[in-house]
Design an enzyme around this catalytic site. Structure first.
Site, PDB file in Angstrom:
ATOM      1  CB  VAL A   1       0.559  -3.199 -12.192  1.00  0.00           C
ATOM      2  CG1 VAL A   1      -0.646  -3.512 -13.055  1.00  0.00           C
ATOM      3  CG2 VAL A   1       0.131  -2.836 -10.759  1.00  0.00           C
TER       4      VAL A   1
ATOM      5  CG  LEU B   1      -2.190   0.889   1.073  1.00  0.00           C
ATOM      6  CD1 LEU B   1      -3.129   0.324   0.019  1.00  0.00           C
ATOM      7  CD2 LEU B   1      -2.919   1.018   2.411  1.00  0.00           C
ATOM      8  N   GLY B   2       1.753   1.332  -1.009  1.00  0.00           N
ATOM      9  CA  GLY B   2       2.537   2.544  -1.212  1.00  0.00           C
ATOM     10  C   GLY B   2       1.767   3.516  -2.081  1.00  0.00           C
TER      11      GLY B   2
ATOM     12  NE  ARG C   1      10.438  -3.666 -11.697  1.00  0.00           N
ATOM     13  CZ  ARG C   1       9.808  -2.528 -11.930  1.00  0.00           C
ATOM     14  NH1 ARG C   1       8.489  -2.543 -12.128  1.00  0.00           N
ATOM     15  NH2 ARG C   1      10.456  -1.378 -11.947  1.00  0.00           N
TER      16      ARG C   1
ATOM     17  CG  HIS D   1       7.049  -3.790 -17.623  1.00  0.00           C
ATOM     18  ND1 HIS D   1       8.101  -4.439 -17.028  1.00  0.00           N
ATOM     19  CD2 HIS D   1       6.744  -2.749 -16.807  1.00  0.00           C
ATOM     20  CE1 HIS D   1       8.424  -3.823 -15.901  1.00  0.00           C
ATOM     21  NE2 HIS D   1       7.613  -2.790 -15.749  1.00  0.00           N
TER      22      HIS D   1
ATOM     23  CD  GLU E   1       8.697  -7.592 -17.901  1.00  0.00           C
ATOM     24  OE1 GLU E   1       9.409  -6.608 -18.188  1.00  0.00           O
ATOM     25  OE2 GLU E   1       7.738  -7.513 -17.118  1.00  0.00           O
TER      26      GLU E   1
END
Length: 347
Positions: free
Chosen positions: A264, A186-187, A266, A313, A295
């Site tokens: 969303v 929750l940043g 890494r 991404h 990726e």
């Protein structure tokens, strides 16, 4: 030098403003402020290259016929600054080749592509783009969640594939309002996601490194408890040694057969092998994935699943955000070369 608040207000301009930033026409332009090494061009740099190159001498390792190591050795004693993103990791080997380096400027928010321990040891400063990307990533996260639950992309394929006339009944999706959505981390981004989901009638809960006394959302001390009490999980935390493969088979099965997971953050936060297995076996209801463990390689099994929505991404990639990010990159570089405080230092 512009403040981060001033830079962020640029995105309120009309759409015509979001063309690549251009150098001002000036036949007597000032000399470059200094050298900036670019090993591989970050997307923000590629879009706004002319603007950034008008202010700094760009050393383009990616255009040199020399191997990267040899190129870095050539400029080892002169390079003080490197501009990077996730596609050009600043590893211990790179840092070893740059003994004069004083600053690493990332054109992204995350810094897991930078060897922060070695930077601290050598007192190399690091900057990122602060919270510029938070709103755009949050929009993308909610978009992926809606897409999976309402089967929007799958419905598009259904119609384009000509199946509608032959199969009149399309599988039902799920309502978003009233769903219990757990946010991992929750940043800035997680908080932005929570605000959007609460406005849409979702019941928001979260897990984070510590409980946030400033919020009314329900806190769970670990991701397993969060998954057990959620209809969907949205991954918004940073990738660290503690969070790598934090979302494993046990967590996914706790989320359940109708549960949806959105990532969303890494790719390596989720054990991708176990996620694919759970999706194929129907142990998880669906997934919206903007990031992947290796990726740009994406597991082939995901391509065949209608309950999975894939993105490259790119939830942070908007014209407005790239515009603001280029301004932030330049502001940090100017501050460094003019011996002023950095705009967005990473502690």
């Amino acid at each position: 030098m512009q403040s981060l608040k001033q830079i962020s207000t640029l995105s309120n301009r009309s759409e015509v403003q979001f063309l690549p930033l251009m150098a001002q026409e000036d036949h007597q332009s000032p000399p470059y402020l200094g050298q900036v090494l670019v090993i591989r061009p970050p997307p923000v740099f590629s879009v706004h290259e002319q603007y950034i190159s008008s202010k700094f001498q760009i050393l383009k390792a990616y255009e040199s016929p020399l191997p990267t190591h040899d190129f870095l050795q050539t400029y080892a004693q002169s390079v003080k600054v490197v501009l990077c993103s996730g596609g050009s990791p600043i590893t211990a080997d790179v840092l070893h080749d740059l003994p004069a380096l004083q600053l690493v400027v990332s054109s992204t928010t995350g810094v897991n592509h930078i060897d922060m321990a070695e930077c601290r040891r050598r007192e190399i400063r690091v900057t990122n783009t602060g919270d510029l990307f938070s709103d755009d990533v949050a929009d993308g996260a909610v978009g992926l969640l809606i897409d999976v639950m309402r089967r929007i992309s799958a419905g598009d394929r259904f119609v384009r594939g000509g199946r509608w006339p032959a199969i009149s009944e399309y599988p039902l999706g799920s309502k978003l309002g009233g769903k219990r959505v757990g946010i991992v981390g929750l940043g800035n981004i997680g908080s932005s996601v929570a605000t959007r989901l609460e406005a849409m009638g979702c019941i928001v809960s979260y897990t984070s490194r510590q409980k946030k006394n400033s919020t009314h959302y329900t806190f769970y001390p670990n991701v397993l408890q969060l998954a057990s009490n959620s209809d969907a999980l949205i991954i918004c935390c940073a990738l660290t040694n503690d969070t790598r493969h934090m979302i494993n088979n046990t967590v996914l099965r706790a989320l359940g057969k109708t549960g949806v997971i959105v990532n969303v953050a890494r790719g390596a936060i989720i054990d991708e092998v176990e996620l694919v297995e759970c999706l194929v076996e129907g142990e998880v209801g669906g997934a919206g994935l903007d990031v992947f463990e290796k990726e740009p390689k994406v597991p082939n099994e995901l391509f065949e699943l209608d309950n999975v929505v894939l993105s490259s991404h790119s939830t942070a990639c908007t014209r407005e955000c790239f515009y603001d990010a280029a301004q932030t990159v330049v502001a940090n570089l100017e501050a460094f070369f003019m011996s002023k405080p950095l705009l967005t230092p990473v502690s």
